[in-house]
Each structure stands twice: as structure tokens, then as C-alpha cells.
Enzyme design. Sequence first.
Site, PDB file in Angstrom:
ATOM      1  N   ARG A 141      -2.921   1.039  -6.637  1.00  0.00           N
ATOM      2  CA  ARG A 141      -2.013   0.913  -5.032  1.00  0.00           C
ATOM      3  C   ARG A 141      -0.457   0.560  -5.852  1.00  0.00           C
ATOM      4  NH1 ARG A 141      -6.020  -1.379  -0.318  1.00  0.00           N
ATOM      5  NH2 ARG A 141      -7.549   0.484  -0.285  1.00  0.00           N
ATOM      6  N   HIS A 152       1.196  -0.759   0.360  1.00  0.00           N
ATOM      7  CA  HIS A 152      -0.430  -0.708  -0.235  1.00  0.00           C
ATOM      8  C   HIS A 152       1.099   1.854   0.228  1.00  0.00           C
ATOM      9  CE1 HIS A 152      -2.866   3.087   1.165  1.00  0.00           C
ATOM     10  NE2 HIS A 152      -4.281   1.919   1.017  1.00  0.00           N
TER      11      HIS A 152
END
Length: 666
Positions: free
Chosen positions: A337, A266
Site C-alpha cells: 500500500r 491506502h
Amino acid sequence: MALDSKIPKGPLADKWTQHKSNINLVSPANKRLIDVIVVGTGLAGASASATLAELGYNVKTFCFQDSPRRAHSIAAQGGINAAKNYQGDGDSTYRLFYDTIKGGDYRSREANVHRLAEVSTNIIDQCVAQGVPFARDYGGLLDNRSFGGVLVSRTFYAKGQTGQQLLLGAYSAMNRQIGRGKIKIYNRHEMMDLVLVDRKARGIIARNLVNGKLERHSAHAVVIASGGYGNVFFLSTNAMGSNVSAAWKIHKKGAHFANPCFTQIHPTCIPVSGEHQSKLTLMSESLRNDGRIWVPKKLDDVKAIREGKLKPTEIAEEDRDYYLERRYPAFGNLVPRDVASRAAKERCDEGYGVNKTGEAVYLDFAASIERYGKEQAHVKGLDENDAALVKKLGQDVVRAKYGNLFQMYEKIVDQNPYETPMMIYPAVHYTMGGVWVDYNLMTSIPGCYAIGEANFSDHGANRLGASALMQGLADGYFVLPYTIGDYLAEDIRTGAIDTDLPEFEKAEATVKAQLDAFVKNQGTHTVDYFHKKLGKIMWDKCGMSRNVKGLKEAITEIKALREEFYKNVKVPGTTTEFNPELAKAARVADFLELGELFAKDALERNESCGGHFREESQTPEGEALRDDENFTFVSAWEYKGEPSKAKLHKEQLDYEEIEVKTRSYK
Ligand SMILES: Cc1cc2nc3c(=O)[nH]c(=O)nc-3n(C[C@H](O)[C@H](O)[C@H](O)COP(=O)(O)OP(=O)(O)OC[C@H]3O[C@@H](n4cnc5c(N)ncnc54)[C@H](O)[C@@H]3O)c2cc1C
């Protein structure tokens, strides 16, 4: 062996409906004769347990925390997707389906994702009916925001606590069934092994974590809802207790493990601060709605910042590189992401990282604060040119949207993100890989199911933000409780499963032997010593970018580390007491096997796709280069005694309703 994914035939939009009418159903009277074990009471497990019990099955739930309310799911901050099109911005079932397949880099099963998009809207209605306090707009209607990889606003949220609020809803539904006697809960109980009788899943061996006692529990089906395995990296944003053990134990008993190397890193996490850290913190992706990501353009400025001689707020606009807006003008800061993470790594690898370790970029809210402030001043008829007033009004808007996240950042980093940009860096967050399941969510063991993050499911090689909660709750409320009947219809005359069967005895003895061996070992190093070492190998060699040399080294090093672990691990205490170090040892033992399979899978997949970036497979501009001709399949690994011997089965992915294209966010 061809994998039977049990996808019903027919046009995609009809498959789920058609499928539901094809499955065997168990009558309410007969459901009373059937027991189902659910391992895990996060969002997937809690929603499944409540619904199964509501339908009439006898449910036993297991979780290792002291309450289902403490599952890792409560960490989910940003939101949950649904194709409601409340914003009237052109959203639809097809669009959510399309975004999810594209976001997953064309490595997920088309029919499953379409079903997910179809049931997404029911989830919101279900949760609102349970009283989940989703954010609402000024007029009282449910509000939405955007997440990465999409151009519509379809994310429902409850401030920065969406997972917690959703879990409270599911847990309330569970409590109702506990009150009715339809659910028996076993908190602080860890599943240690699966028991097969006549090759069917018929129960589990669980350990009572408070007194150490091993227990036998039987059922007609076992559902694994044990979450993801990101903690194989040691440092991750997952809860400290998240582990692979339940999934790994069923893998060793015959369940294929799919795409283990598909991990999500992330982009917006608080950077690593030092060697003694055991946990990383996510700053929700929702922040990318309003935050702009940048690093300085000049290396001299970077140096001055690192030495504390320059503040980021002192760097002129023209000297900032808003690299996502520069490279991906269409999606800008809202690229998915995987793309955002690699772009941050690229800048930091080039020397532009803004903290002492060189691994941080800025997430800056100054522009949004000014924009919102001016808007508010205009709305209230105040002076739009009063800079101090505009700043205050803008900060109030940002506080209302993200206040708890800003507070969390300030507590951890000791800097005020309303006044200075946040520092962020990618961290391990989610695992798209997991237990292989068919369209009914059954694993390759008859009667054993996997739901939520524990299965390999719907996200392909990269999950879009706010889609994990959607998938977990789709599985739990709307898919598994109905598909499981197809299998359980055969069991209405079976009767209760006897826990005195030799299969239970043998499984219990194996677990006991492993635990005894740990406490007798008297080695020299703690469990964390080995876990940290494993995490370092995983991050360095199987992390954001991977290559043949590193992956081969990882396989050798993890194997050696595993051998050293069994020789040298020290586990204090006994097996018959509350002993968290012992529980951890058993989990790390499984991580040490999974890690090797992870590297083997990454080595085998000689293409870049989603969260899996192979350095050998990239475009001249450094973008991921997929190889559809050779790798449009799910890798489903069969256990053959040890990870190195695992056998690869390929489930070919066919795209009928969607054109497979190169993913572009430019
Ligand atoms: C910081 C953070 C923020 C996130 N934000 C979002 C978001 O905004 N939107 C979104 O869609 N997703 C988000 N995600 C992802 C999402 O939270 C998870 O994917 C999801 O909650 C997983 O739910 P689950 O029910 O599958 O598993 P979990 O919530 O992890 O629950 C696992 C359960 O299994 C039990 N368990 C595990 N092993 C055993 C065992 N051996 N024996 C007994 N019990 C066991 C545990 O006790 C627990 O009850 C976020 C993730 C993180 C880390």
C-alpha cells in the site's frame, strides 16, 4: 530506560511454544475470582472477551455503539490472511512471517510476527467452526485471493464483507458467554479514564452515553481494544466514531505510545469530492487483484478528461501509463500500500490526476472482464469472438467477486464501474502506531493490556493488506487470553476491587471537571471546526510525505489550535443527557494532543520507512530510503505532562532469523 519486551529466549520457531509453557496459569476455579474489563468489542475485543469468559474469567465489556456488531471492524472488506497453503503455491509460516516483516519495512518485532504467523492458521479453523461463511471454490473448499506485497494467495474472504462476518462469529461466541453470565456488556458506554491503584490498572471511569452518568467499574486487569486513531486526520476511511481516547488516556497514566507517526495511507479509496465531506470510502485492496491502475501519458488527454471532452475509455492503450506495472514489474498492481500510494501521489503531483481536483487515478477492470469473459466462453463452448457475449460473461465473473464493492462505488460516484474505470486516490486508513506492549501484550502499566489496532503490534512501518484482522483475532483468540494469566496469577487472593477507593473518586472528579468545562465554555466554534483544521494540518504536513519544515510547523500549529480549542469550542446541551457533541469534544481534545506527538515522532525519525516517507531520505529514483544504522528501533514515548515534553525510549529491534534488506518490489 531499556524497555522490557519480555521476549522469551531460544530459536524463533520455539519461542511461542516455550513461552506458553513458561507463563503462570490460573486454575479454572481461581479464574472465577478474577474480573477483567475489556474496552472495545471490535474483532479484537469481542474475540478476547469471548475467550477470556470461556476460560472462566468474569468479563465486563464496554463499547460506545449500541451493539458490538457496529464496531468499525465490520467495515473490513477484503479478507484475512493465514498461512494455510491451501492453494499449494508455496506458502508457509515462515513465508507469512517473512512477508510481514519485509512489508513492515523491518520495523516490527521479529518474535511477535513469527507468533502471529504461527497462530494465523488456527484463526481460520476457529472461525469456520463458528460458522463464518468464507468464500468457497467450485469444489466446496475454502477459496483464497492475493493482497498487496505478497506473491501467494493466502487471503480468506467472505465476498466484500469479511470483517462483518468475522465479527458476527465473535459476537455469537460472546453471546454464548453473556447467556452463561460470564460476560456483562455495557453498550453505549465510553471509557473516560483508567484508574490506577498502587500503580496497577484496577478499573475505569465510564460514561453512560444515553443519560450522561459517570460510572466506576473495577477489575484486576484492563484490556484496551479500542481500535486505531486514523481519524486524527478528520477525513479517513475509519468509522466516524473511531478515536484515540482510550489509548490516549492510558498513555497519560503511564503507558508508552509507540511509533505514533506510522500511518497507513491506502491507495484505493474514492477521491475527496469537496469541503463538506466528513468521511472517505475504501475500495478494497482485493480490487487490485483484477484492476489495472493507470493515468494518461499525455497531459493534453488529462486536460480533455478534466474538461469532460474525453472519456477514459476513448484513450488508446499506447497512450495509457500503467505506472505500477512500469515501475514495479515483479509485483505490478499488487505492490504494498505505501508504495502504491506514493506512486499515485507522484503521478498526480506531476499533473496527471484525472478528476477536477487533480487527485485521482484510474482503476480499470476492462482487461479482466475480457480475460474472464473469454475464459467463460471457452468453458461453455460459446463464441469467444462475440465481444458483447464475452463482456457480459466477464462482467458476471467480476460481479460475483466484487459485486457489493462495485455497487457501493456506483452509489457514491454515480458512475458504472463495469463500463468505465473507477477513480481512486490514497486516503488515511490504518494506524500501525499505537500503545506500546510487551510480548505478553501488556502495556507499560502493570495489568493494562492493549490488543488489536490499538497496540503498535506487528506491522512495523507498513501493514500488509488482510493482516489487521489476522492480528486482531490472533491477539483476541490466541494470545492475550493465555498471556494474561502470567499477571493475573498474582491476583487470586486479591478479592474484588472496591470502587469507593480514593483513586476512583479522584479519577471520576477529573473526568467530571473536563466535561463540565466543555459545556460551560460557550465558545464560538463547533467541535468539527477544530477537528477539520487539525485534519488539514495533519494531511498537509504529516501526510503521505513529510519534511523537517512542515513537521516543525505542524507542531507549532497544532499546539496553537489546541489552545484555541479550549478557549473557543462550543458544546451545546448538558453533561447529564444524551449529548453526542460532548462525546466528540472529549475525543477531539485527545486528537489535538496525539497530533502533536505524531508530528514530533515523525520529525525525530529522520528516515523513510513504510508509511513514513521523509523527503530528506529518498533514493535518486524517489524511492523510500531507510536508515537501518540509526533507526532500527521502536519509538516508545513516555508522557511527561504534555506532548512536547514526551520522553523517547528506544526498543532496539534485532533480526536473527531474517536478513535485513532493502525492500524491493521491482
Ligand atoms: C474500510 C476499511 C476496510 C478494512 N478492510 C480490512 C480487511 O479487509 N482486512 C484487514 O485485515 N483489515 C482491514 N481493515 C482494518 C481492520 O478493519 C481494523 O484494523 C480492525 O477491524 C480493528 O479492529 P479492532 O477490534 O482493533 O478495533 P475496532 O473494530 O475499531 O473496534 C474498536 C472498539 O472499541 C470501542 N471503543 C473505542 N473507544 C472506546 C472508549 N473510549 N470506550 C468504550 N469503547 C470504546 C468501540 O466501541 C469498538 O467496539 C479495514 C479498515 C477499514 C477502515
